[in-house]
Design a protein around this motif. Sequence first.
Motif, mmCIF file in Angstrom:
data_model
loop_
_atom_site.group_PDB
_atom_site.id
_atom_site.type_symbol
_atom_site.label_atom_id
_atom_site.label_comp_id
_atom_site.label_asym_id
_atom_site.label_seq_id
_atom_site.Cartn_x
_atom_site.Cartn_y
_atom_site.Cartn_z
ATOM 1 N N SER A 124 76.785 75.014 28.513
ATOM 2 C CA SER A 124 75.769 73.980 28.696
ATOM 3 C C SER A 124 76.054 72.669 27.968
ATOM 4 N N PHE A 125 76.706 72.715 26.814
ATOM 5 C CA PHE A 125 76.802 71.538 25.940
ATOM 6 C C PHE A 125 78.231 71.013 25.881
ATOM 7 N N PRO A 126 78.409 69.695 26.116
ATOM 8 C CA PRO A 126 77.438 68.714 26.618
ATOM 9 C C PRO A 126 77.376 68.740 28.137
ATOM 10 N N SER A 127 76.396 68.049 28.705
ATOM 11 C CA SER A 127 76.199 68.048 30.149
ATOM 12 C C SER A 127 77.346 67.339 30.863
ATOM 13 N N GLY A 128 78.037 68.088 31.738
ATOM 14 C CA GLY A 128 79.137 67.492 32.489
ATOM 15 C C GLY A 128 78.670 66.511 33.548
ATOM 16 N N HIS A 129 77.538 66.792 34.198
ATOM 17 C CA HIS A 129 76.981 65.844 35.166
ATOM 18 C C HIS A 129 76.694 64.499 34.485
ATOM 19 N N THR A 130 76.161 64.582 33.263
ATOM 20 C CA THR A 130 75.790 63.359 32.551
ATOM 21 C C THR A 130 77.014 62.565 32.123
ATOM 22 N N SER A 131 77.928 63.199 31.403
ATOM 23 C CA SER A 131 79.103 62.474 30.927
ATOM 24 C C SER A 131 79.962 61.997 32.095
ATOM 25 N N GLY A 132 80.084 62.823 33.144
ATOM 26 C CA GLY A 132 80.861 62.416 34.313
ATOM 27 C C GLY A 132 80.266 61.198 34.999
ATOM 28 N N SER A 133 78.941 61.171 35.119
ATOM 29 C CA SER A 133 78.276 60.031 35.751
ATOM 30 C C SER A 133 78.454 58.763 34.927
ATOM 31 N N VAL A 134 78.341 58.887 33.612
ATOM 32 C CA VAL A 134 78.518 57.726 32.739
ATOM 33 C C VAL A 134 79.922 57.148 32.899
ATOM 34 N N VAL A 135 80.926 58.008 32.878
ATOM 35 C CA VAL A 135 82.315 57.544 32.952
ATOM 36 C C VAL A 135 82.640 56.983 34.336
ATOM 37 N N VAL A 136 82.326 57.735 35.387
ATOM 38 C CA VAL A 136 82.722 57.324 36.739
ATOM 39 C C VAL A 136 81.949 56.087 37.190
ATOM 40 N N ALA A 194 73.907 64.455 24.407
ATOM 41 C CA ALA A 194 75.314 64.577 24.016
ATOM 42 C C ALA A 194 76.229 64.106 25.140
ATOM 43 N N GLY A 195 75.847 64.371 26.391
ATOM 44 C CA GLY A 195 76.636 63.896 27.523
ATOM 45 C C GLY A 195 76.679 62.380 27.588
ATOM 46 N N PHE A 196 75.527 61.748 27.336
ATOM 47 C CA PHE A 196 75.501 60.284 27.294
ATOM 48 C C PHE A 196 76.395 59.764 26.173
ATOM 49 N N ALA A 197 76.324 60.393 25.005
ATOM 50 C CA ALA A 197 77.092 59.926 23.847
ATOM 51 C C ALA A 197 78.592 60.065 24.080
ATOM 52 N N SER A 198 79.030 61.241 24.518
ATOM 53 C CA SER A 198 80.466 61.448 24.720
ATOM 54 C C SER A 198 80.989 60.612 25.884
ATOM 55 N N GLY A 199 80.198 60.507 26.957
ATOM 56 C CA GLY A 199 80.617 59.707 28.096
ATOM 57 C C GLY A 199 80.735 58.236 27.751
ATOM 58 N N LEU A 200 79.762 57.715 27.011
ATOM 59 C CA LEU A 200 79.788 56.302 26.639
ATOM 60 C C LEU A 200 80.934 55.998 25.683
ATOM 61 N N ALA A 201 81.190 56.909 24.748
ATOM 62 C CA ALA A 201 82.294 56.702 23.807
ATOM 63 C C ALA A 201 83.632 56.662 24.549
ATOM 64 N N LEU A 209 87.832 66.053 28.706
ATOM 65 C CA LEU A 209 87.128 66.006 27.422
ATOM 66 C C LEU A 209 85.856 66.846 27.455
ATOM 67 N N ASN A 210 85.093 66.730 28.536
ATOM 68 C CA ASN A 210 83.849 67.492 28.632
ATOM 69 C C ASN A 210 84.122 68.989 28.683
ATOM 70 N N ARG A 211 85.131 69.381 29.444
ATOM 71 C CA ARG A 211 85.463 70.810 29.542
ATOM 72 C C ARG A 211 85.889 71.355 28.178
ATOM 73 N N ALA A 212 86.657 70.555 27.443
ATOM 74 C CA ALA A 212 87.099 70.992 26.117
ATOM 75 C C ALA A 212 85.907 71.171 25.176
ATOM 76 N N LEU A 213 84.955 70.228 25.223
ATOM 77 C CA LEU A 213 83.781 70.324 24.370
ATOM 78 C C LEU A 213 82.933 71.544 24.726
ATOM 79 N N LYS A 214 82.805 71.827 26.009
ATOM 80 C CA LYS A 214 82.051 73.013 26.421
ATOM 81 C C LYS A 214 82.673 74.289 25.849
ATOM 82 N N GLN A 215 83.995 74.356 25.872
ATOM 83 C CA GLN A 215 84.675 75.545 25.355
ATOM 84 C C GLN A 215 84.516 75.668 23.844
ATOM 85 N N ILE A 216 84.407 74.539 23.171
ATOM 86 C CA ILE A 216 84.234 74.560 21.720
ATOM 87 C C ILE A 216 82.840 75.064 21.345
ATOM 88 N N PHE A 217 81.827 74.581 22.037
ATOM 89 C CA PHE A 217 80.447 74.889 21.646
ATOM 90 C C PHE A 217 79.918 76.185 22.272
#
Length: 270
Positions: free
Chosen positions: A184-196, A244-251, A158-166
């Motif tokens: 850069s958008f959204p932060s993969g470190h952030t969303s990955g940390s939230v999910v994992v 944005a990483g927090f938002a997408s990861g939490l969702a 999901l994060n990789r797809a969003l990066k390619q979109i933005f």
Amino acid sequence: MDDDAVQVQALADWLGAHAVSVFFVTLIILLLVTATALVFFRRYSGRIVGGNLSRTMLLSICLVVGAGMLVATAAVFAEMMEVFQADEEFGLFDSRLTETLSKELSATTLRVFGTLTHLGDPITLTVLVVVVGILLLARRQTAMAFGWVVACAGGAVLNRALKQIFERVRPVHDHGFAVADGYSFPSGHTSGSVVVYGMLAYLCMRLLPSRWHVPAVLLAVALAFSTGWSRVFLQVHWASDVIAGFASGLAWLTVCVVAMEVARRHSRPG
């Protein structure tokens, strides 16, 4: 420059000058709120399920909430595509905060967050996913192992797809304490940390004694929050990337946890 722009830049200057203090205060508040919410949930969740709402109805509501979070996040991201420019408020805040941080943060602070940020590195998270998956299989927790891998891998896709979109360009970072490339958008470190780390906390709540539940969730929150904001401190991401990483990861985490709960409860006999 209009008054709104001046206020945005003033806020960014203040946050940049007090970044470390704001980070620790916000982290403490977040942990207190999380602990309070967990205590409330543990005390009243049984009454809710045992009262007017059945388990099926409650899980259906949670699924709707999770799906709504994904839709709302997507809508916010779509709106943000229009306001990333340097002359818009988001762009002004991001660029001014990064500029202020580059002037205010000491080498020691950058070194500390440069070490901390490795908690969200793809290799770190991948190793953690593999090790935990193997341990779950060794304990014959096949369904949980499957859900764990799907949730973590799905978050990365999901994060990789969003990066390619933005296709947002990163801020310039030449201090030498961290190097990052790609969009850069959204932060993969952030969303990955939230999910994992969020999924790991969920597994702890399912498999460990109740006395470990609150510490596991608080540790996950602290790790995800700290890893995310380390990216801003190191100036390898704009602040809005991390939000944005927090938002997408939490969702995504919400949807995965609820889906696993639905599967777990519906697999019970009777």
